[in-house]
Design an enzyme around this catalytic site. Structure first.
Site, PDB file in Angstrom:
ATOM      1  N   GLU A   1     -67.619  69.709 -18.942  1.00  0.00           N
ATOM      2  CA  GLU A   1     -67.208  70.807 -19.824  1.00  0.00           C
ATOM      3  C   GLU A   1     -68.458  71.599 -20.208  1.00  0.00           C
ATOM      4  OE1 GLU A   1     -64.735  69.490 -23.061  1.00  0.00           O
ATOM      5  OE2 GLU A   1     -63.308  68.526 -21.686  1.00  0.00           O
TER       6      GLU A   1
ATOM      7  N   SER B   1     -73.898  65.354 -18.568  1.00  0.00           N
ATOM      8  CA  SER B   1     -74.268  63.938 -18.439  1.00  0.00           C
ATOM      9  C   SER B   1     -73.473  63.059 -19.400  1.00  0.00           C
ATOM     10  CB  SER B   1     -75.767  63.762 -18.729  1.00  0.00           C
ATOM     11  OG  SER B   1     -76.522  64.369 -17.701  1.00  0.00           O
TER      12      SER B   1
ATOM     13  N   TRP C   1     -68.075  74.063 -13.931  1.00  0.00           N
ATOM     14  CA  TRP C   1     -68.763  73.593 -12.720  1.00  0.00           C
ATOM     15  C   TRP C   1     -67.823  72.830 -11.781  1.00  0.00           C
ATOM     16  CZ3 TRP C   1     -73.138  75.425 -10.982  1.00  0.00           C
ATOM     17  CH2 TRP C   1     -73.997  76.051 -11.904  1.00  0.00           C
TER      18      TRP C   1
ATOM     19  N   GLY D   1     -95.179  80.138   6.503  1.00  0.00           N
ATOM     20  CA  GLY D   1     -94.479  81.408   6.269  1.00  0.00           C
ATOM     21  C   GLY D   1     -93.076  81.398   6.842  1.00  0.00           C
TER      22      GLY D   1
ATOM     23  N   GLU E   1     -72.733  65.110  -9.700  1.00  0.00           N
ATOM     24  CA  GLU E   1     -72.216  63.720  -9.665  1.00  0.00           C
ATOM     25  C   GLU E   1     -73.195  62.741 -10.327  1.00  0.00           C
ATOM     26  OE1 GLU E   1     -69.767  62.538  -6.530  1.00  0.00           O
ATOM     27  OE2 GLU E   1     -69.264  64.597  -5.955  1.00  0.00           O
TER      28      GLU E   1
ATOM     29  N   SER F   1     -80.400  62.459 -11.362  1.00  0.00           N
ATOM     30  CA  SER F   1     -81.236  61.292 -11.008  1.00  0.00           C
ATOM     31  C   SER F   1     -81.558  60.483 -12.267  1.00  0.00           C
ATOM     32  CB  SER F   1     -82.540  61.754 -10.362  1.00  0.00           C
ATOM     33  OG  SER F   1     -82.273  62.315  -9.103  1.00  0.00           O
TER      34      SER F   1
HETATM   35  N1  CAA Z   1     -66.532  51.809 -12.957  1.00  0.00           N
HETATM   36  C1  CAA Z   1     -65.589  51.362 -13.834  1.00  0.00           C
HETATM   37  N2  CAA Z   1     -65.763  51.434 -15.190  1.00  0.00           N
HETATM   38  C2  CAA Z   1     -66.928  51.956 -15.637  1.00  0.00           C
HETATM   39  C3  CAA Z   1     -67.934  52.414 -14.778  1.00  0.00           C
HETATM   40  C4  CAA Z   1     -67.706  52.333 -13.377  1.00  0.00           C
HETATM   41  N3  CAA Z   1     -68.618  52.744 -12.498  1.00  0.00           N
HETATM   42  N4  CAA Z   1     -68.976  52.883 -15.512  1.00  0.00           N
HETATM   43  C5  CAA Z   1     -68.639  52.706 -16.802  1.00  0.00           C
HETATM   44  N5  CAA Z   1     -67.407  52.135 -16.870  1.00  0.00           N
HETATM   45  C6  CAA Z   1     -66.673  51.755 -18.084  1.00  0.00           C
HETATM   46  C7  CAA Z   1     -67.482  50.798 -18.940  1.00  0.00           C
HETATM   47  O1  CAA Z   1     -67.267  49.467 -18.536  1.00  0.00           O
HETATM   48  C8  CAA Z   1     -66.960  51.081 -20.319  1.00  0.00           C
HETATM   49  O2  CAA Z   1     -65.717  50.421 -20.459  1.00  0.00           O
HETATM   50  P1  CAA Z   1     -65.218  49.679 -21.853  1.00  0.00           P
HETATM   51  O3  CAA Z   1     -64.311  50.661 -22.487  1.00  0.00           O
HETATM   52  O4  CAA Z   1     -64.480  48.487 -21.380  1.00  0.00           O
HETATM   53  O5  CAA Z   1     -66.415  49.360 -22.674  1.00  0.00           O
HETATM   54  C9  CAA Z   1     -66.655  52.569 -20.272  1.00  0.00           C
HETATM   55  O6  CAA Z   1     -66.510  52.925 -18.892  1.00  0.00           O
HETATM   56  C10 CAA Z   1     -67.743  53.436 -20.864  1.00  0.00           C
HETATM   57  O7  CAA Z   1     -68.944  53.174 -20.174  1.00  0.00           O
HETATM   58  P2  CAA Z   1     -70.348  53.425 -20.844  1.00  0.00           P
HETATM   59  O8  CAA Z   1     -70.374  52.808 -22.210  1.00  0.00           O
HETATM   60  O9  CAA Z   1     -71.385  53.022 -19.853  1.00  0.00           O
HETATM   61  O10 CAA Z   1     -70.319  55.017 -21.035  1.00  0.00           O
HETATM   62  P3  CAA Z   1     -71.445  56.001 -21.562  1.00  0.00           P
HETATM   63  O11 CAA Z   1     -70.798  56.970 -22.440  1.00  0.00           O
HETATM   64  O12 CAA Z   1     -72.648  55.255 -22.022  1.00  0.00           O
HETATM   65  O13 CAA Z   1     -71.850  56.878 -20.272  1.00  0.00           O
HETATM   66  C11 CAA Z   1     -72.613  57.484 -18.136  1.00  0.00           C
HETATM   67  C12 CAA Z   1     -71.893  56.475 -19.022  1.00  0.00           C
HETATM   68  C13 CAA Z   1     -73.110  56.669 -16.973  1.00  0.00           C
HETATM   69  C14 CAA Z   1     -73.758  58.225 -18.762  1.00  0.00           C
HETATM   70  C15 CAA Z   1     -71.537  58.495 -17.657  1.00  0.00           C
HETATM   71  O14 CAA Z   1     -71.141  59.331 -18.711  1.00  0.00           O
HETATM   72  C16 CAA Z   1     -71.983  59.318 -16.477  1.00  0.00           C
HETATM   73  O15 CAA Z   1     -71.913  58.867 -15.337  1.00  0.00           O
HETATM   74  N6  CAA Z   1     -72.421  60.574 -16.722  1.00  0.00           N
HETATM   75  C17 CAA Z   1     -72.672  61.495 -15.655  1.00  0.00           C
HETATM   76  C18 CAA Z   1     -71.438  62.312 -15.416  1.00  0.00           C
HETATM   77  C19 CAA Z   1     -71.364  62.840 -14.035  1.00  0.00           C
HETATM   78  O16 CAA Z   1     -71.749  62.204 -13.070  1.00  0.00           O
HETATM   79  N7  CAA Z   1     -70.780  64.011 -13.910  1.00  0.00           N
HETATM   80  C20 CAA Z   1     -70.542  64.583 -12.629  1.00  0.00           C
HETATM   81  C21 CAA Z   1     -69.431  65.565 -12.713  1.00  0.00           C
HETATM   82  S1  CAA Z   1     -68.505  65.702 -11.246  1.00  0.00           S
HETATM   83  C22 CAA Z   1     -69.406  66.573 -10.152  1.00  0.00           C
HETATM   84  O17 CAA Z   1     -70.561  66.825 -10.322  1.00  0.00           O
HETATM   85  C23 CAA Z   1     -68.660  66.913  -8.916  1.00  0.00           C
HETATM   86  C24 CAA Z   1     -69.222  68.002  -8.110  1.00  0.00           C
HETATM   87  O18 CAA Z   1     -69.438  69.098  -8.543  1.00  0.00           O
HETATM   88  C25 CAA Z   1     -69.472  67.748  -6.688  1.00  0.00           C
END
Ligand code: CAA
Length: 389
Positions: A127, A132, A158, A348, A371, A374
Site C-alpha cells: 500500500e 516492507s 506497485w 562507453g 518481493e 535485500s
Molecule cells: N510462511 C508462513 N507463515 C509465515 C511466513 C512464511 N514464510 N512468514 C511469516 N509467517 C507467519 C508467522 O509465523 C506469524 O504467524 P503467527 O500469527 O502464528 O505468529 C505471522 O506470519 C507474522 O509473521 P512475522 O511476525 O514474522 O511478521 P512481521 O510483521 O514481523 O513481518 C516480514 C514479516 C518478513 C517483514 C514481512 O512483512 C515481509 O516479508 N515484508 C516484505 C513484504 C514484501 O515482500 N512485499 C512484496 C510485495 S509483492 C511484490 O513485490 C510483487 C511484485 O511486484 C513482483
C-alpha cells in the site's frame, strides 16, 4: 542435492530458450523504450503453458515441477526481464496461492484461466504507506450484515501487471482490531471487471519498463465470501507463504539477467582490442569475468536448492523460507553486481542504448527491491537462524 536434469527439464528449458529468441529478442529493446506492455508475446507465452508450469493439467497448467519452472523463467529473463516478471507473478504469486489454499471451485474458476494463459493474474499486498512492513495495511474488507460478501475500500500500490490483470489476489484487513494486527488480514480474489474496481496511476519505472505496474483503487467493491482464499484472518500467512514461492521466481529472473550480461561481456572481451591485445587478456578484465562467473554459478546452486526444497514441500509441507530468501538475496545482488561490471567492461558501449547492457543493469535493480528488499531478506534469514526477533 540432486541436480540431474531430466529430459523433461531440458525440453522445457530449450522450449523457453527458443521462444525467447524467436518471439521476444526482437521486441525487447523497443518495448523497454516505449514502456508498452508486450501483450501479444505474453499471451503467446500463456498459450505455450509458461504461466502455469507447476499447475496440474486438470487446472489448465502443464503439471511440471519447480525445477522446470525456474529453468524456463531463467531463459525468458535472459532475453527480457519484463517478460520474466510477468511470468514469475502469474506462476508464483498467483497460481501457487490457489494450488496451496484454493478450493476445487476456486481452482476451476480463478486458477484455470491464468494457468492456461487466457488471463493475466496479479498479487496485491503493498500500500502507499506500507511496503516492507506489509501487515500495516489500511485497505479494508468489511463483511456485509448478511455475511454474503465483503465490501472493499482502499488502495494498493506497485501492482505488477495491475493494468492488464483479469484477476488479483488481494490482501485486506477484515478485522482492523485484531491483535497482533496480521491476524486481521484475509486473502480475497478480485475480478477486475466488477464494479468498484479502478486502476490508478501507472508507475514510470527505471527498469523492467515493458512490464505494467499501477495503483489500484477499491470503492465499495463487493467480493463474494466464496472468493476468499483460506480462512478469515489467515491472509497474512498466505501472503508470506506465497512470497516464499515468488522469491524463487525473482531469483531466477535475476539469474537470467546476470547471465545475459555475463555472456555479452565474455564475447566483448574476446573481440575488443586495446593496446594491441584483446581486452580479455588483461588481468583486470579477467578478474571481473572470473568473479562474474563464480557468482552466477553460486546463485544457480542456491536457486536450484530452493526449487528442490519447494518441490519437496509439496509432500512434506515444510517451509522453504530460508532457501528462498537466500536464493533471492544472493541472485539479485549478483545480478546488480554483474550488470555493473558488464557496463564497465563494455565502457562507453555499455552505457549506450545501442547495446542491451544498460537495460540489463536497469532491469537488475528491482530484483533487490520487490518481493522483499535485500534488507528484509537478511532480517528473515537472521531471524530464522538465531531464533531471535
Ligand atoms: N510462511 C508462513 N507463515 C509465515 C511466513 C512464511 N514464510 N512468514 C511469516 N509467517 C507467519 C508467522 O509465523 C506469524 O504467524 P503467527 O500469527 O502464528 O505468529 C505471522 O506470519 C507474522 O509473521 P512475522 O511476525 O514474522 O511478521 P512481521 O510483521 O514481523 O513481518 C516480514 C514479516 C518478513 C517483514 C514481512 O512483512 C515481509 O516479508 N515484508 C516484505 C513484504 C514484501 O515482500 N512485499 C512484496 C510485495 S509483492 C511484490 O513485490 C510483487 C511484485 O511486484 C513482483
Amino acid at each position: 542435492m540432486d541436480l540431474q536434469l531430466t529430459d523433461e527439464h531440458r525440453m522445457i528449458r530449450d522450449m523457453a530458450r527458443d521462444f525467447a529468441q524467436k518471439e521476444i529478442a526482437s521486441i525487447a529493446a523497443e518495448h523497454d523504450e516505449t514502456g508498452e506492455f508486450p501483450y501479444e508475446t505474453i499471451m503467446k507465452m500463456g498459450a505455450q503453458g509458461f504461466m502455469g508450469i507447476e499447475v496440474p493439467e486438470e487446472y489448465g497448467g502443464v503439471g511440471m515441477d519447480t525445477l522446470a519452472y525456474v529453468l524456463a523463467l531463467e531463459e525468458i529473463s535472459k532475453v527480457d526481464g519484463s517478460h520474466g516478471v510477468v511470468m514469475s507473478v502469474c506462476n508464483s504469486l498467483y497460481c501457487y496461492g490457489f494450488l496451496r489454499y484454493g478450493t476445487e471451485e476456486q481452482k476451476q474458476k480463478y486458477l484455470r484461466p491464468v494457468a492456461s494463459g487466457e488471463a493475466i493474474g496479479a498479487y496485491a499486498l503493498t500500500e502507499p504507506q506500507s511496503g516492507s512492513d506489509a501487515s500495516n495495511m489500511r485497505l479494508t474488507a468489511a463483511l456485509s450484515p448478511d455475511g454474503s460478501h465483503y465490501v472493499i475500500n482502499g488502495t494498493k500500490s506497485w501492482i505488477t501487471s495491475g493494468p492488464v490483470a483479469k484477476y488479483i489476489l488481494l490482501f485486506a484487513q477484515t478485522d482492523p482490531d485484531a491483535k497482533p494486527r496480521h491476524r486481521g488480514v484475509s486473502a480475497l480474489i478480485i475480478d477486475t471487471g466488477e464494479p468498484g474496481f479502478e486502476r490508478g496511476k501507472t508507475e514510470p519505472k527505471l527498469g523492467i519498463r515493458a512490464s505494467a505496474t499501477c495503483e489500484i483503487h477499491f470503492e465499495d467493491y463487493k467480493c463474494p465470501v466464496g472468493a476468499r482464499l483460506g480462512e478469515e484472518g489467515e491472509g497474512f500467512k498466505i501472503s508470506m507463504a506465497v512470497l516464499d514461492a515468488g522469491r524463487i521466481g525473482i531469483a531466477s529472473q535475476a539469474l537470467g539477467i546476470a547471465e545475459a550480461a555475463y555472456e555479452a561481456s565474455l564475447e566483448y572481451a574476446r573481440e575488443r582490442e586495446a593496446f594491441g591485445k584483446k581486452i580479455g587478456q588483461f588481468q583486470m578484465i579477467q578478474q571481473k569475468l572470473a568473479d562474474m562467473k563464480m557468482r552466477i554459478e553460486a546463485s544457480r546452486l542456491l536457486i536450484y536448492k530452493a526449487a528442490l526444497a519447494k518441490q519437496a514441500s509439496k509432500e512434506t509441507h515444510k517451509r522453504y523460507t530460508l532457501e528462498s530468501c537466500m536464493a533471492k538475496t544472493f541472485a539479485s545482488e549478483t545480478a546488480m553486481w554483474v550488470t555493473t561490471q558488464a557496463i564497465q567492461i563494455h565502457a562507453g558501449m555499455g552505457y549506450s542504448k545501442e547495446l542491451p547492457i544498460e537495460r540489463y543493469f536497469r532491469d537488475a535493480k528491482v530484483t533487490e527491491i520487490y518481493e522483499g528488499t535485500s534488507e528484509i531478506q537478511r532480517m528473515v534469514i537472521a531471524r530464522m537462524e538465531t531464533g531471535l526477533r
